[in-house]
Design an enzyme around this catalytic site. Sequence first.
Site, PDB file in Angstrom:
ATOM      1  N   LYS A  13      17.910  -3.689  15.488  1.00 31.61           N
ATOM      2  CA  LYS A  13      17.261  -2.373  15.377  1.00 31.61           C
ATOM      3  C   LYS A  13      15.832  -2.515  14.821  1.00 31.61           C
ATOM      4  O   LYS A  13      14.891  -1.958  15.374  1.00 31.61           O
ATOM      5  CB  LYS A  13      18.080  -1.433  14.466  1.00 31.61           C
ATOM      6  CG  LYS A  13      19.500  -1.197  14.942  1.00 31.61           C
ATOM      7  CD  LYS A  13      20.264  -0.251  14.029  1.00 31.61           C
ATOM      8  CE  LYS A  13      20.465  -0.740  12.620  1.00 31.61           C
ATOM      9  NZ  LYS A  13      21.333  -1.935  12.487  1.00 31.61           N
ATOM     10  N   ARG A  88      23.999   7.214   9.608  1.00 30.36           N
ATOM     11  CA  ARG A  88      25.029   6.180   9.540  1.00 30.36           C
ATOM     12  C   ARG A  88      26.405   6.761   9.269  1.00 30.36           C
ATOM     13  O   ARG A  88      27.380   6.004   9.167  1.00 30.36           O
ATOM     14  CB  ARG A  88      24.704   5.252   8.389  1.00 30.36           C
ATOM     15  CG  ARG A  88      23.976   4.004   8.770  1.00 30.36           C
ATOM     16  CD  ARG A  88      23.729   3.305   7.455  1.00 30.36           C
ATOM     17  NE  ARG A  88      23.771   1.893   7.573  1.00 30.36           N
ATOM     18  CZ  ARG A  88      22.678   1.155   7.739  1.00 30.36           C
ATOM     19  NH1 ARG A  88      21.524   1.699   7.933  1.00 30.36           N
ATOM     20  NH2 ARG A  88      22.788  -0.139   7.740  1.00 30.36           N
ATOM     21  N   ARG A 127      18.633 -14.840   9.118  1.00 28.85           N
ATOM     22  CA  ARG A 127      17.447 -13.975   9.045  1.00 28.85           C
ATOM     23  C   ARG A 127      16.597 -14.292   7.811  1.00 28.85           C
ATOM     24  O   ARG A 127      17.106 -14.551   6.733  1.00 28.85           O
ATOM     25  CB  ARG A 127      17.865 -12.508   8.990  1.00 28.85           C
ATOM     26  CG  ARG A 127      16.665 -11.584   8.760  1.00 28.85           C
ATOM     27  CD  ARG A 127      16.961 -10.153   9.044  1.00 28.85           C
ATOM     28  NE  ARG A 127      18.055  -9.636   8.234  1.00 28.85           N
ATOM     29  CZ  ARG A 127      18.555  -8.424   8.395  1.00 28.85           C
ATOM     30  NH1 ARG A 127      18.084  -7.625   9.321  1.00 28.85           N
ATOM     31  NH2 ARG A 127      19.540  -8.025   7.634  1.00 28.85           N
ATOM     32  N   ARG A 160      17.397 -11.751   2.453  1.00 34.38           N
ATOM     33  CA  ARG A 160      17.842 -10.525   1.792  1.00 34.38           C
ATOM     34  C   ARG A 160      19.138 -10.792   1.020  1.00 34.38           C
ATOM     35  O   ARG A 160      19.991 -11.547   1.479  1.00 34.38           O
ATOM     36  CB  ARG A 160      18.085  -9.425   2.851  1.00 34.38           C
ATOM     37  CG  ARG A 160      16.862  -8.605   3.143  1.00 34.38           C
ATOM     38  CD  ARG A 160      16.995  -7.688   4.327  1.00 34.38           C
ATOM     39  NE  ARG A 160      18.234  -6.918   4.421  1.00 34.38           N
ATOM     40  CZ  ARG A 160      18.480  -6.033   5.387  1.00 34.38           C
ATOM     41  NH1 ARG A 160      17.568  -5.802   6.333  1.00 34.38           N
ATOM     42  NH2 ARG A 160      19.607  -5.382   5.438  1.00 34.38           N
ATOM     43  N   ARG A 171      29.516  -5.418   5.212  1.00 35.01           N
ATOM     44  CA  ARG A 171      28.645  -4.458   5.924  1.00 35.01           C
ATOM     45  C   ARG A 171      29.198  -4.165   7.312  1.00 35.01           C
ATOM     46  O   ARG A 171      29.136  -3.026   7.791  1.00 35.01           O
ATOM     47  CB  ARG A 171      27.226  -5.020   6.033  1.00 35.01           C
ATOM     48  CG  ARG A 171      26.463  -4.959   4.715  1.00 35.01           C
ATOM     49  CD  ARG A 171      25.263  -5.865   4.694  1.00 35.01           C
ATOM     50  NE  ARG A 171      24.263  -5.528   5.697  1.00 35.01           N
ATOM     51  CZ  ARG A 171      23.365  -6.389   6.182  1.00 35.01           C
ATOM     52  NH1 ARG A 171      23.357  -7.644   5.756  1.00 35.01           N
ATOM     53  NH2 ARG A 171      22.502  -6.002   7.071  1.00 35.01           N
TER      54      ARG A 171
HETATM   55  P1  AP5 Z   1      17.126  -7.173  12.868  1.00 34.69           P
HETATM   56  O1  AP5 Z   1      16.189  -6.635  13.877  1.00 34.69           O
HETATM   57  O2  AP5 Z   1      16.646  -7.352  11.457  1.00 34.69           O
HETATM   58  O3  AP5 Z   1      18.514  -6.354  12.910  1.00 34.69           O
HETATM   59  P2  AP5 Z   1      18.897  -4.926  12.340  1.00 34.69           P
HETATM   60  O4  AP5 Z   1      19.773  -4.268  13.338  1.00 34.69           O
HETATM   61  O5  AP5 Z   1      17.657  -4.181  11.906  1.00 34.69           O
HETATM   62  O6  AP5 Z   1      19.764  -5.380  11.107  1.00 34.69           O
HETATM   63  P3  AP5 Z   1      19.801  -4.859   9.610  1.00 34.69           P
HETATM   64  O7  AP5 Z   1      20.638  -5.841   8.844  1.00 34.69           O
HETATM   65  O8  AP5 Z   1      18.422  -4.613   9.047  1.00 34.69           O
HETATM   66  O9  AP5 Z   1      20.539  -3.546   9.751  1.00 34.69           O
HETATM   67  P4  AP5 Z   1      21.334  -2.850   8.717  1.00 34.69           P
HETATM   68  O10 AP5 Z   1      21.613  -1.616   9.432  1.00 34.69           O
HETATM   69  O11 AP5 Z   1      22.512  -3.519   8.141  1.00 34.69           O
HETATM   70  O12 AP5 Z   1      20.342  -2.837   7.444  1.00 34.69           O
HETATM   71  P5  AP5 Z   1      19.427  -1.713   6.817  1.00 34.69           P
HETATM   72  O13 AP5 Z   1      18.217  -2.352   6.313  1.00 34.69           O
HETATM   73  O14 AP5 Z   1      19.321  -0.525   7.704  1.00 34.69           O
HETATM   74  O15 AP5 Z   1      17.662  -8.588  13.434  1.00 34.69           O
HETATM   75  C1  AP5 Z   1      18.566  -9.378  12.676  1.00 34.69           C
HETATM   76  C2  AP5 Z   1      18.214 -10.871  12.870  1.00 34.69           C
HETATM   77  O16 AP5 Z   1      18.434 -11.235  14.244  1.00 34.69           O
HETATM   78  C3  AP5 Z   1      16.744 -11.227  12.588  1.00 34.69           C
HETATM   79  O17 AP5 Z   1      16.703 -12.496  12.002  1.00 34.69           O
HETATM   80  C4  AP5 Z   1      16.082 -11.238  13.966  1.00 34.69           C
HETATM   81  O18 AP5 Z   1      14.976 -12.128  14.029  1.00 34.69           O
HETATM   82  C5  AP5 Z   1      17.231 -11.724  14.850  1.00 34.69           C
HETATM   83  N1  AP5 Z   1      17.198 -11.143  16.204  1.00 34.69           N
HETATM   84  C6  AP5 Z   1      16.844  -9.888  16.568  1.00 34.69           C
HETATM   85  N2  AP5 Z   1      16.971  -9.739  17.913  1.00 34.69           N
HETATM   86  C7  AP5 Z   1      17.439 -10.935  18.391  1.00 34.69           C
HETATM   87  C8  AP5 Z   1      17.782 -11.417  19.695  1.00 34.69           C
HETATM   88  N3  AP5 Z   1      17.670 -10.631  20.764  1.00 34.69           N
HETATM   89  N4  AP5 Z   1      18.240 -12.686  19.812  1.00 34.69           N
HETATM   90  C9  AP5 Z   1      18.352 -13.498  18.724  1.00 34.69           C
HETATM   91  N5  AP5 Z   1      18.045 -13.098  17.459  1.00 34.69           N
HETATM   92  C10 AP5 Z   1      17.590 -11.826  17.301  1.00 34.69           C
HETATM   93  O19 AP5 Z   1      20.344  -1.249   5.593  1.00 34.69           O
HETATM   94  C11 AP5 Z   1      20.571  -2.070   4.469  1.00 34.69           C
HETATM   95  C12 AP5 Z   1      21.383  -1.305   3.427  1.00 34.69           C
HETATM   96  O20 AP5 Z   1      20.665  -0.127   3.004  1.00 34.69           O
HETATM   97  C13 AP5 Z   1      22.734  -0.756   3.914  1.00 34.69           C
HETATM   98  O21 AP5 Z   1      23.756  -1.720   3.821  1.00 34.69           O
HETATM   99  C14 AP5 Z   1      22.939   0.413   2.940  1.00 34.69           C
HETATM  100  O22 AP5 Z   1      23.362  -0.024   1.669  1.00 34.69           O
HETATM  101  C15 AP5 Z   1      21.542   0.973   2.798  1.00 34.69           C
HETATM  102  N6  AP5 Z   1      21.252   2.018   3.814  1.00 34.69           N
HETATM  103  C16 AP5 Z   1      20.282   1.968   4.773  1.00 34.69           C
HETATM  104  N7  AP5 Z   1      20.316   3.079   5.523  1.00 34.69           N
HETATM  105  C17 AP5 Z   1      21.320   3.853   5.035  1.00 34.69           C
HETATM  106  C18 AP5 Z   1      21.869   5.102   5.398  1.00 34.69           C
HETATM  107  N8  AP5 Z   1      21.390   5.803   6.434  1.00 34.69           N
HETATM  108  N9  AP5 Z   1      22.903   5.594   4.684  1.00 34.69           N
HETATM  109  C19 AP5 Z   1      23.394   4.919   3.627  1.00 34.69           C
HETATM  110  N10 AP5 Z   1      22.945   3.706   3.226  1.00 34.69           N
HETATM  111  C20 AP5 Z   1      21.898   3.179   3.926  1.00 34.69           C
END
Ligand code: AP5
Length: 214
Positions: A13, A88, A127, A160, A171
């Site tokens: 994402k 979410r 990552r 992270r 997660r």
């Molecule tokens: P990346 O693009 O970073 O993936 P992502 O989907 O953004 O993953 P996240 O871990 O950031 O999502 P998340 O939803 O768990 O975390 P968030 O920060 O929102 O790609 C991942 C890796 O793969 C990278 O190394 C990239 O280079 C690689 N990659 C990408 N595309 C690729 C491909 N095609 N092929 C190979 N490799 C590839 O949330 C974190 C925390 O915040 C949550 O756990 C929660 O505690 C809190 N939080 C955030 N939003 C909310 C909410 N709305 N409600 C409640 N709590 C929340």
Amino acid sequence: MHVILLGPPGAGKGTQAKMLTERYGVPQISTGDILRAAVGAGTPLGREAKTYMDRGALVPDEVVIGIVRDRLAEPDCHGGYLLDGFPRTVAQAEALTRMLRDLGTRLPIVVNLDVAEGELVRRLSGRRTCQGCSEPFHVDFHPPRVEGTCDKCGGTLIQREDDREETIRRRLQVYREQTEPLIGYYQTQGRLKTVDGLGETGEIFGRISSTLEE
Ligand code: AP5
């Protein structure tokens, strides 16, 4: 462009959101990045959020809904937005619909990135994230030109806290229990477009762009 990027942790994402904001010029609203910035700044919000994030749990709905409501009201969101990591839960999705109606803003298209679980674990455990601009890298799939340094802003790359294997599993479980139901929720409303999230990032970007331009 009024879009929600939906998908499990590691689906890509953040990677795709950064490419989409460059192409379409709409702001990326990443609740994860906003919360991590608050944690880094040591604000009361950050201190509260950290207790949930470090164990892979969701931050309470009312906290995150308040953050998004304030952000969507800012002038740069009037022409469109790209939500990354929000909503979410069904409660967040319902609150989002209400706030967009109140703001008189269009309801979104929801792009659901579909990636198998084994691949998610591989992506997250390798990552590395820029402390400065939050650009994601990967030790194997997308290494930086200089080890430990962001190609875009020169910031330091870190792993992270929540990208440790045990927290990744937690997660993914939280995703299945609380976020996956949104697929059915938005499908029923006729807003959902599912895109295959496997392959090169440029290829996936092409699939998302064609879906949005249809
Ligand atoms: P990346 O693009 O970073 O993936 P992502 O989907 O953004 O993953 P996240 O871990 O950031 O999502 P998340 O939803 O768990 O975390 P968030 O920060 O929102 O790609 C991942 C890796 O793969 C990278 O190394 C990239 O280079 C690689 N990659 C990408 N595309 C690729 C491909 N095609 N092929 C190979 N490799 C590839 O949330 C974190 C925390 O915040 C949550 O756990 C929660 O505690 C809190 N939080 C955030 N939003 C909310 C909410 N709305 N409600 C409640 N709590 C929340």
